[in-house]
Design a protein around this motif. Structure first.
Motif, PDB file in Angstrom:
ATOM      1  N   GLU A   1      12.375  41.374  -5.683  1.00  0.00           N
ATOM      2  CA  GLU A   1      12.790  42.423  -4.754  1.00  0.00           C
ATOM      3  C   GLU A   1      13.834  41.911  -3.760  1.00  0.00           C
ATOM      4  OE1 GLU A   1       9.816  41.884  -5.775  1.00  0.00           O
ATOM      5  OE2 GLU A   1       8.873  43.781  -6.376  1.00  0.00           O
ATOM      6  N   LEU A   2      13.618  40.693  -3.246  1.00  0.00           N
ATOM      7  CA  LEU A   2      14.567  40.132  -2.282  1.00  0.00           C
ATOM      8  C   LEU A   2      15.919  39.856  -2.933  1.00  0.00           C
ATOM      9  CD1 LEU A   2      12.225  37.756  -0.255  1.00  0.00           C
ATOM     10  CD2 LEU A   2      13.192  39.936   0.491  1.00  0.00           C
ATOM     11  N   ASN A   3      15.913  39.440  -4.183  1.00  0.00           N
ATOM     12  CA  ASN A   3      17.188  39.241  -4.868  1.00  0.00           C
ATOM     13  C   ASN A   3      17.910  40.566  -5.115  1.00  0.00           C
ATOM     14  OD1 ASN A   3      17.448  36.397  -5.132  1.00  0.00           O
ATOM     15  ND2 ASN A   3      15.837  36.398  -6.679  1.00  0.00           N
ATOM     16  N   ARG A   4      17.166  41.640  -5.285  1.00  0.00           N
ATOM     17  CA  ARG A   4      17.799  42.960  -5.373  1.00  0.00           C
ATOM     18  C   ARG A   4      18.386  43.370  -4.028  1.00  0.00           C
ATOM     19  NH1 ARG A   4      14.438  47.479  -8.474  1.00  0.00           N
ATOM     20  NH2 ARG A   4      16.342  48.605  -7.878  1.00  0.00           N
ATOM     21  N   VAL A   5      17.744  42.975  -2.935  1.00  0.00           N
ATOM     22  CA  VAL A   5      18.317  43.231  -1.608  1.00  0.00           C
ATOM     23  C   VAL A   5      19.652  42.507  -1.467  1.00  0.00           C
ATOM     24  CG1 VAL A   5      18.022  42.859   0.866  1.00  0.00           C
ATOM     25  CG2 VAL A   5      16.090  43.634  -0.511  1.00  0.00           C
ATOM     26  N   VAL A   6      19.698  41.233  -1.879  1.00  0.00           N
ATOM     27  CA  VAL A   6      20.940  40.452  -1.797  1.00  0.00           C
ATOM     28  C   VAL A   6      22.038  41.119  -2.624  1.00  0.00           C
ATOM     29  CG1 VAL A   6      22.002  38.256  -2.429  1.00  0.00           C
ATOM     30  CG2 VAL A   6      19.778  38.286  -1.286  1.00  0.00           C
ATOM     31  N   LYS A   7      21.693  41.593  -3.815  1.00  0.00           N
ATOM     32  CA  LYS A   7      22.670  42.276  -4.665  1.00  0.00           C
ATOM     33  C   LYS A   7      23.184  43.541  -3.983  1.00  0.00           C
ATOM     34  CE  LYS A   7      23.203  44.004  -9.417  1.00  0.00           C
ATOM     35  NZ  LYS A   7      23.561  45.416  -9.147  1.00  0.00           N
ATOM     36  N   ALA A   8      22.268  44.289  -3.353  1.00  0.00           N
ATOM     37  CA  ALA A   8      22.678  45.517  -2.664  1.00  0.00           C
ATOM     38  C   ALA A   8      23.579  45.215  -1.472  1.00  0.00           C
ATOM     39  CB  ALA A   8      21.441  46.292  -2.201  1.00  0.00           C
ATOM     40  N   VAL A   9      23.305  44.117  -0.764  1.00  0.00           N
ATOM     41  CA  VAL A   9      24.171  43.724   0.360  1.00  0.00           C
ATOM     42  C   VAL A   9      25.591  43.499  -0.146  1.00  0.00           C
ATOM     43  CG1 VAL A   9      24.665  41.872   2.002  1.00  0.00           C
ATOM     44  CG2 VAL A   9      22.332  42.752   1.783  1.00  0.00           C
ATOM     45  N   GLU A  10      25.740  42.799  -1.267  1.00  0.00           N
ATOM     46  CA  GLU A  10      27.070  42.527  -1.817  1.00  0.00           C
ATOM     47  C   GLU A  10      27.801  43.814  -2.167  1.00  0.00           C
ATOM     48  OE1 GLU A  10      28.516  39.394  -2.056  1.00  0.00           O
ATOM     49  OE2 GLU A  10      26.763  38.966  -0.816  1.00  0.00           O
ATOM     50  N   GLU A  11      27.059  44.813  -2.605  1.00  0.00           N
ATOM     51  CA  GLU A  11      27.666  46.085  -3.006  1.00  0.00           C
ATOM     52  C   GLU A  11      28.048  46.957  -1.818  1.00  0.00           C
ATOM     53  OE1 GLU A  11      24.584  47.626  -5.439  1.00  0.00           O
ATOM     54  OE2 GLU A  11      25.105  46.398  -7.198  1.00  0.00           O
ATOM     55  N   HIS A  12      27.611  46.566  -0.608  1.00  0.00           N
ATOM     56  CA  HIS A  12      27.870  47.384   0.583  1.00  0.00           C
ATOM     57  C   HIS A  12      28.583  46.591   1.675  1.00  0.00           C
ATOM     58  CE1 HIS A  12      24.772  49.785  -1.433  1.00  0.00           C
ATOM     59  NE2 HIS A  12      25.180  50.816  -0.719  1.00  0.00           N
ATOM     60  N   LEU A  13      29.401  45.633   1.292  1.00  0.00           N
ATOM     61  CA  LEU A  13      30.101  44.827   2.292  1.00  0.00           C
ATOM     62  C   LEU A  13      31.333  45.516   2.858  1.00  0.00           C
ATOM     63  CD1 LEU A  13      29.820  41.203   0.844  1.00  0.00           C
ATOM     64  CD2 LEU A  13      28.559  42.217   2.742  1.00  0.00           C
ATOM     65  N   THR A  14      31.809  46.554   2.204  1.00  0.00           N
ATOM     66  CA  THR A  14      32.950  47.313   2.727  1.00  0.00           C
ATOM     67  C   THR A  14      32.534  48.770   2.874  1.00  0.00           C
ATOM     68  OG1 THR A  14      33.856  47.831   0.537  1.00  0.00           O
ATOM     69  CG2 THR A  14      34.555  45.751   1.568  1.00  0.00           C
ATOM     70  N   THR A  15      33.273  49.505   3.681  1.00  0.00           N
ATOM     71  CA  THR A  15      32.906  50.894   3.969  1.00  0.00           C
ATOM     72  C   THR A  15      33.092  51.799   2.772  1.00  0.00           C
ATOM     73  OG1 THR A  15      35.138  51.256   4.838  1.00  0.00           O
ATOM     74  CG2 THR A  15      33.413  50.709   6.423  1.00  0.00           C
ATOM     75  N   GLU A  16      33.882  51.363   1.764  1.00  0.00           N
ATOM     76  CA  GLU A  16      34.052  52.195   0.579  1.00  0.00           C
ATOM     77  C   GLU A  16      32.713  52.453  -0.109  1.00  0.00           C
ATOM     78  OE1 GLU A  16      36.003  49.727   1.393  1.00  0.00           O
ATOM     79  OE2 GLU A  16      38.107  50.144   0.903  1.00  0.00           O
ATOM     80  N   ALA A  17      31.804  51.478  -0.022  1.00  0.00           N
ATOM     81  CA  ALA A  17      30.491  51.625  -0.646  1.00  0.00           C
ATOM     82  C   ALA A  17      29.490  52.312   0.280  1.00  0.00           C
ATOM     83  CB  ALA A  17      29.955  50.258  -1.055  1.00  0.00           C
ATOM     84  N   GLY A  18      29.838  52.497   1.538  1.00  0.00           N
ATOM     85  CA  GLY A  18      28.918  53.074   2.501  1.00  0.00           C
ATOM     86  C   GLY A  18      27.983  52.033   3.074  1.00  0.00           C
ATOM     87  N   ASP A  19      27.329  52.387   4.185  1.00  0.00           N
ATOM     88  CA  ASP A  19      26.406  51.452   4.825  1.00  0.00           C
ATOM     89  C   ASP A  19      25.152  51.260   3.971  1.00  0.00           C
ATOM     90  OD1 ASP A  19      28.070  51.089   6.981  1.00  0.00           O
ATOM     91  OD2 ASP A  19      27.180  52.725   8.140  1.00  0.00           O
ATOM     92  N   LEU A  20      24.595  50.076   4.039  1.00  0.00           N
ATOM     93  CA  LEU A  20      23.362  49.775   3.317  1.00  0.00           C
ATOM     94  C   LEU A  20      22.191  50.485   3.995  1.00  0.00           C
ATOM     95  CD1 LEU A  20      21.784  48.154   1.179  1.00  0.00           C
ATOM     96  CD2 LEU A  20      21.675  46.267   2.825  1.00  0.00           C
TER      97      LEU A  20
END
Length: 294
Positions: A4-23
């Motif tokens: 689960e924590l590794n999925r959190v890390v993956k989600a953080v990477e996908e939301h590092l710019t505003t194009e992806a929206g806030d996490l």
């Protein structure tokens, strides 16, 4: 919990710019069949930093590449990484790198890189944890409360000063009010920051657990009915208590079908040396069954 924590890390990477929206951490926790409260606590305990700090450090690490490249103005970079002005972006950038964006663009550094985290399973747990699960009716915590900063390691000087200022007769009065488990004088931490950030404020109460009413001159925390995981440990104080809390995150929760729920964390001191250098303690943590993944 590691997956689960590794999925959190993956989600953080996908939301590092505003194009992806806030996490949306709460929504992410729901997809992982857990709660935001538990997810943030476990991340902070295992990563050694709050989730919010990790997101900021990763965002500023990626932003530093844009700054050094020099192909865009700083406002464009700031907006891409979620900041409405170059001033706000500059403050966040400096808090991570120790220098502002203009300085780094001119000099190429200094830069403090936050590597992407990866949580791995470490086979430990060779020392059994003395734990029991307790179902409790509603009760109240009664005593003297104050606001103090969170300290992760060593004694908390604000708590020490607060407790020392309480008259000996008042300690005896409080102890006489205890009429249920956990018994005796208690150290209670409530309203903790979800990320458990060092220096964040919490409510500390020095008092007792009580089923009956509370005297009007005392502070009170109402505790609803629920389940508690109780961890008993003995050794140097307060190190043994801090090590026990860390072990719940690294060993007990990943190995057992329970998760933290909101509520106060309670410490009962069962035995102690005269100088309080060693003690036997019980750490009471509010828990609930961990939901099964769909």
């Amino acid at each position: 919990m590691i997956a689960e924590l590794n999925r959190v890390v993956k989600a953080v990477e996908e939301h590092l710019t505003t194009e992806a929206g806030d996490l949306d951490v709460a929504a992410l926790a729901r997809t992982l069949a857990t709660t935001e409260h538990h997810l943030r606590r476990m991340f902070a305990a295992l990563a050694g930093m709050p989730l919010s700090a990790y997101v900021r450090r990763r965002r500023m690490t990626v932003a530093a590449g844009d700054v050094v490249a020099g192909r865009e103005d700083l406002l464009t970079i700031a907006v891409r990484h979620g900041y409405g002005s170059t001033e706000a972006f500059g403050r966040a950038f400096r808090s991570v790198h120790g220098a502002g964006p203009s300085e780094v663009r001119r000099d190429g550094g200094p830069l403090q890189t936050q590597q992407r985290l990866r949580f791995v399973l470490s086979v430990e747990g060779d020392t059994p944890m003395d734990t029991r699960i307790v179902e409790s009716d509603a009760f109240r915590l009664v005593g003297h409360a104050t606001r103090v900063p969170l300290v992760h390691a060593g004694a908390n000087p604000d708590i020490q000063a607060f407790v020392t200022a309480i008259a000996p007769a008042e300690h005896a009065r409080l102890k006489a009010l205890s009429d249920r488990q956990p018994a005796g004088l208690l150290a209670v931490s409530d309203d903790l920051d979800p990320d458990r950030a060092e220096g964040s404020e919490l409510t500390y109460l020095h008092g007792v657990a009580r089923a009956g009413t509370a005297p009007d001159d005392l502070d009170s925390i109402e505790v609803p009915a629920g389940t508690w995981a109780v961890f008993r440990a003995s050794g140097p104080y307060p190190a043994v208590l801090q090590e026990t809390w860390a072990a719940t995150a690294t060993q007990w929760f990943p190995s057992n079908p329970w998760r933290l729920r909101p509520g106060p964390e309670i410490v009962a001191v069962l035995e102690r040396a005269d100088d309080f250098s060693t003690a036997t303690t019980e750490l009471w943590l509010p828990v609930e069954p961990q939901a099964s993944r769909p």
